[in-house]
Design a protein around this motif. Sequence first.
Motif, mmCIF file in Angstrom:
data_model
loop_
_atom_site.group_PDB
_atom_site.id
_atom_site.type_symbol
_atom_site.label_atom_id
_atom_site.label_comp_id
_atom_site.label_asym_id
_atom_site.label_seq_id
_atom_site.Cartn_x
_atom_site.Cartn_y
_atom_site.Cartn_z
ATOM 1 N N SER A 14 -35.953 7.259 53.156
ATOM 2 C CA SER A 14 -34.539 7.507 52.798
ATOM 3 C C SER A 14 -33.657 6.328 53.182
ATOM 4 O O SER A 14 -32.675 6.035 52.507
ATOM 5 C CB SER A 14 -33.992 8.778 53.415
ATOM 6 O OG SER A 14 -34.881 9.408 54.212
ATOM 7 N N LEU A 17 -32.672 3.551 50.491
ATOM 8 C CA LEU A 17 -31.909 3.893 49.294
ATOM 9 C C LEU A 17 -31.012 2.743 48.825
ATOM 10 O O LEU A 17 -31.033 2.354 47.655
ATOM 11 C CB LEU A 17 -31.083 5.163 49.567
ATOM 12 C CG LEU A 17 -30.357 5.774 48.387
ATOM 13 C CD1 LEU A 17 -31.301 6.121 47.254
ATOM 14 C CD2 LEU A 17 -29.600 7.027 48.823
ATOM 15 N N ARG A 45 -29.021 5.756 42.422
ATOM 16 C CA ARG A 45 -29.314 6.405 43.714
ATOM 17 C C ARG A 45 -29.819 7.828 43.502
ATOM 18 O O ARG A 45 -30.751 8.283 44.169
ATOM 19 C CB ARG A 45 -28.064 6.400 44.608
ATOM 20 C CG ARG A 45 -27.699 4.998 45.102
ATOM 21 C CD ARG A 45 -26.364 4.997 45.816
ATOM 22 N NE ARG A 45 -26.441 5.604 47.121
ATOM 23 C CZ ARG A 45 -26.529 4.943 48.279
ATOM 24 N NH1 ARG A 45 -26.549 3.631 48.277
ATOM 25 N NH2 ARG A 45 -26.586 5.568 49.421
ATOM 26 N N SER A 49 -33.465 9.381 44.538
ATOM 27 C CA SER A 49 -33.573 10.587 45.367
ATOM 28 C C SER A 49 -34.427 11.656 44.692
ATOM 29 O O SER A 49 -35.234 12.329 45.339
ATOM 30 C CB SER A 49 -32.184 11.154 45.662
ATOM 31 O OG SER A 49 -31.446 10.197 46.379
#
Length: 159
Positions: A14, A17, A45, A49
């Motif tokens: 994470s 990103l 983004r 995700s």
Amino acid sequence: MSDAPEIVVRDVRSSDLTALADLILAFRSERGEIGDTAVETESVRQAISRCQELPGHELIVAERSGEMVGYVALHLIPFPMLAASEAYLSDLLVRSSSRGAGIGTALLAEAERRARRSGCVRLMLNNRLASESYARGFFGAVGFRERRSFANFIKPLED
Ligand SMILES: CC(C)(COP(=O)(O)OP(=O)(O)OC[C@H]1O[C@@H](n2cnc3c(N)ncnc32)[C@H](O)[C@@H]1OP(=O)(O)O)[C@@H](O)C(=O)NCCC(=O)NCCS
């Protein structure tokens, strides 16, 4: 011993990103594809995700000297007519200043290893005919063969 910086190929985290989105946006900007940067950044983004959250989708990144220099997106597709699964590589990108150093080949090798481990029987990708990598025969050199008996169709669904 070589002085070449070590290339690390690993799962996306994470915390990657922003660096990954920047890499993608820089490439799209080089190709003149970027419109409203804030909207584009948010959309990129969100897509990153989704790949992290959904099963069957993997983002594998390459780092050199702690810097994000490339990534590959792997999607495992159950394919009833094939009686097996196919692994689709939607994205393979190496930062332009880091090309020619084996990073793309290393990312593909890791994607192939994971696809085999998941029981996929083949890898599939699209390569733009106008791209430098197509002109250089990159994918042929790393074991892919071009399917000339298929046409690639798309139907845009955006307004
Ligand atoms: C295609 C791409 C991922 C290849 O990544 P890469 O890290 O440059 O690839 P590698 O270094 O592993 O291999 C490239 C081969 O081309 C050679 N090469 C020579 N000069 C090069 C250069 N300026 N750029 C890239 N490759 C070069 C390399 O030496 C190597 O050949 P070799 O194995 O015979 O030595 C990269 O060029 C890229 O991101 N292109 C833009 C996006 C794209 O076209 N993606 C593919 C479609 S999804």
